[in-house]
Design a protein around this motif. Sequence first.
Motif, short mmCIF file in Angstrom:
data_model
loop_
_atom_site.label_atom_id
_atom_site.label_comp_id
_atom_site.label_asym_id
_atom_site.label_seq_id
_atom_site.Cartn_x
_atom_site.Cartn_y
_atom_site.Cartn_z
N ILE A 15 0.83 -1.20 0.00
CA ILE A 15 0.00 0.00 0.00
C ILE A 15 0.87 1.25 0.00
O ILE A 15 0.59 2.24 -0.70
CB ILE A 15 -0.94 -0.02 1.21
N SER A 16 1.96 1.21 0.79
CA SER A 16 2.86 2.37 0.87
C SER A 16 3.47 2.68 -0.49
O SER A 16 3.52 3.83 -0.94
CB SER A 16 3.95 2.11 1.91
N LYS A 17 3.94 1.64 -1.18
CA LYS A 17 4.56 1.86 -2.49
C LYS A 17 3.52 2.29 -3.52
O LYS A 17 3.81 3.06 -4.43
CB LYS A 17 5.27 0.58 -2.95
N TRP A 18 2.29 1.79 -3.34
CA TRP A 18 1.22 2.20 -4.27
C TRP A 18 0.91 3.69 -4.11
O TRP A 18 0.73 4.41 -5.09
CB TRP A 18 -0.02 1.36 -3.99
N LEU A 19 0.87 4.14 -2.85
CA LEU A 19 0.60 5.56 -2.62
C LEU A 19 1.70 6.44 -3.18
O LEU A 19 1.48 7.60 -3.57
CB LEU A 19 0.43 5.80 -1.11
N ASP A 20 2.93 5.90 -3.25
CA ASP A 20 4.06 6.64 -3.81
C ASP A 20 4.21 6.42 -5.31
O ASP A 20 5.17 6.91 -5.92
CB ASP A 20 5.36 6.22 -3.11
N ASN A 21 3.21 5.65 -5.88
CA ASN A 21 3.31 5.32 -7.31
C ASN A 21 4.64 4.65 -7.65
O ASN A 21 5.29 4.96 -8.65
CB ASN A 21 3.13 6.56 -8.18
N ASN A 22 5.05 3.71 -6.79
CA ASN A 22 6.37 3.10 -6.93
C ASN A 22 6.29 1.58 -7.00
O ASN A 22 7.17 0.87 -6.54
CB ASN A 22 7.25 3.55 -5.76
N LEU A 23 5.15 1.07 -7.55
CA LEU A 23 4.98 -0.38 -7.67
C LEU A 23 5.48 -0.87 -9.02
O LEU A 23 5.20 -0.25 -10.06
CB LEU A 23 3.50 -0.77 -7.52
N ASN A 24 6.24 -1.97 -9.03
CA ASN A 24 6.60 -2.59 -10.31
C ASN A 24 5.42 -3.46 -10.78
O ASN A 24 4.46 -3.67 -10.02
CB ASN A 24 7.90 -3.40 -10.17
N PRO A 25 5.44 -3.98 -11.99
CA PRO A 25 4.28 -4.76 -12.51
C PRO A 25 3.89 -5.94 -11.63
O PRO A 25 2.71 -6.20 -11.42
CB PRO A 25 4.78 -5.22 -13.89
N GLN A 26 4.87 -6.65 -11.09
CA GLN A 26 4.55 -7.79 -10.23
C GLN A 26 3.90 -7.34 -8.93
O GLN A 26 2.93 -7.95 -8.45
CB GLN A 26 5.82 -8.61 -9.92
N GLU A 27 4.46 -6.24 -8.37
CA GLU A 27 3.89 -5.72 -7.12
C GLU A 27 2.50 -5.14 -7.35
O GLU A 27 1.62 -5.25 -6.49
CB GLU A 27 4.83 -4.66 -6.54
N LEU A 28 2.27 -4.56 -8.50
CA LEU A 28 0.94 -4.02 -8.82
C LEU A 28 -0.11 -5.12 -8.88
O LEU A 28 -1.23 -4.97 -8.39
CB LEU A 28 1.00 -3.26 -10.14
N GLU A 29 0.27 -6.26 -9.47
CA GLU A 29 -0.66 -7.39 -9.53
C GLU A 29 -0.97 -7.91 -8.13
O GLU A 29 -2.11 -8.24 -7.80
CB GLU A 29 -0.07 -8.52 -10.39
N ALA A 30 0.06 -7.96 -7.28
CA ALA A 30 -0.15 -8.41 -5.90
C ALA A 30 -1.05 -7.43 -5.16
O ALA A 30 -1.91 -7.84 -4.37
CB ALA A 30 1.21 -8.54 -5.19
N PHE A 31 -0.86 -6.12 -5.42
CA PHE A 31 -1.70 -5.12 -4.77
C PHE A 31 -3.16 -5.26 -5.21
O PHE A 31 -4.09 -5.17 -4.40
CB PHE A 31 -1.17 -3.73 -5.11
N LYS A 32 -3.40 -5.50 -6.50
CA LYS A 32 -4.77 -5.64 -7.00
C LYS A 32 -5.47 -6.88 -6.43
O LYS A 32 -6.70 -6.95 -6.41
CB LYS A 32 -4.75 -5.73 -8.53
N ASN A 33 -4.68 -7.84 -5.97
CA ASN A 33 -5.27 -9.07 -5.41
C ASN A 33 -5.62 -8.94 -3.94
O ASN A 33 -6.15 -9.88 -3.34
CB ASN A 33 -4.31 -10.25 -5.60
N LEU A 34 -5.30 -7.77 -3.33
CA LEU A 34 -5.69 -7.56 -1.94
C LEU A 34 -7.20 -7.56 -1.82
O LEU A 34 -7.91 -7.03 -2.68
CB LEU A 34 -5.11 -6.24 -1.41
N GLU A 35 -7.72 -8.14 -0.73
CA GLU A 35 -9.17 -8.25 -0.58
C GLU A 35 -9.87 -6.90 -0.45
O GLU A 35 -11.04 -6.75 -0.78
CB GLU A 35 -9.51 -9.12 0.65
N ASP A 36 -9.15 -5.87 0.04
CA ASP A 36 -9.75 -4.55 0.18
C ASP A 36 -9.22 -3.57 -0.87
O ASP A 36 -9.19 -2.37 -0.67
CB ASP A 36 -9.49 -4.00 1.59
#
Length: 298
Positions: free
Chosen positions: A7-28
């Motif tokens: 979430i922290s990296k997402w707020l900083d717009n600092n997610l790589n493609p793999q991390e972005l996919e993991a973030f989208k899979n969060l239940e919330d």
Amino acid sequence: MNREELISKWLDNNLNPQELEAFKNLEDYDDLVKLNTSLQAFKAKDFNTSAELENVLSKIKSTKKQTTNWLKPLMRVAAILAVCFSLYYYTTTLDTTITTEFAQKTTIELPDASSVSLNAKSVLAFNKKDWKEVREVELNGEAFFKVAKGSKFHVITKSGTVTVYGTQFNVKQRDNYFEVICYEGMVGVTYNAQEKKLNPGDRFLIIDGKQIAKEKESRTTPSWLNNESQFKSLPFKEVIAEFERQYNVTFDVKDIDTNQLFTGGFPHDSLDIAIKNITLPLQLTHSKTNNTITLKRE
């Protein structure tokens, strides 16, 4: 990578493609996106990622708590409604069953104002819910029917089915005994896949799997409705069986030929007279011990 780091990296717009996919899979994930969008209008130029993360997580926890608070009562209400519906469905589709015991008779009214008189040791079952579509009863024992006019009326027994169109008739289905007598209107009796039509006074009788020819019935109603049983050229075993049902006794007839034919009857309200009525014509003697009656030849 754990949830908070994503979430922290997402707020900083600092997610790589793999991390972005993991973030989208969060239940919330959806909640996070909505909250972030709503907070954009209040976002300062100097963005503090840690503070913002804590703020977002706090709001998510609050939202989940509120959701849980109203969701639990709703689930309880839904469960109660489900149970109530199940009970309603069960009770409305369940058959109504009437049972008589030894020496007991009863008369009931069916949903269409037809009436049924039930003799001793008999069982009648029908479904009120489907009655308008299907006028059908199941019978084990003996009953006299006065059927109101309307659609087809069926009496289902283990031995056969009786179909009528507004009439009065008697059905007796016992062990190895099946009898239908029409008193008014017309009756159709289906036995072994064959139907026989009965007019007033006609009788259909099966004993031990064999059809017995009988003369027309002269009475206008069955004798048992008047608290007596009448027999004409019937095996003595049928007389004994009916006697046992009406008086709740047991017969010991080891030395008696129970297949001999009997003509006569007995009342349902006097045991002494009833015993004499069935023993004297056959020259039998009797003795009684508790509820057992022993018959012997004189």
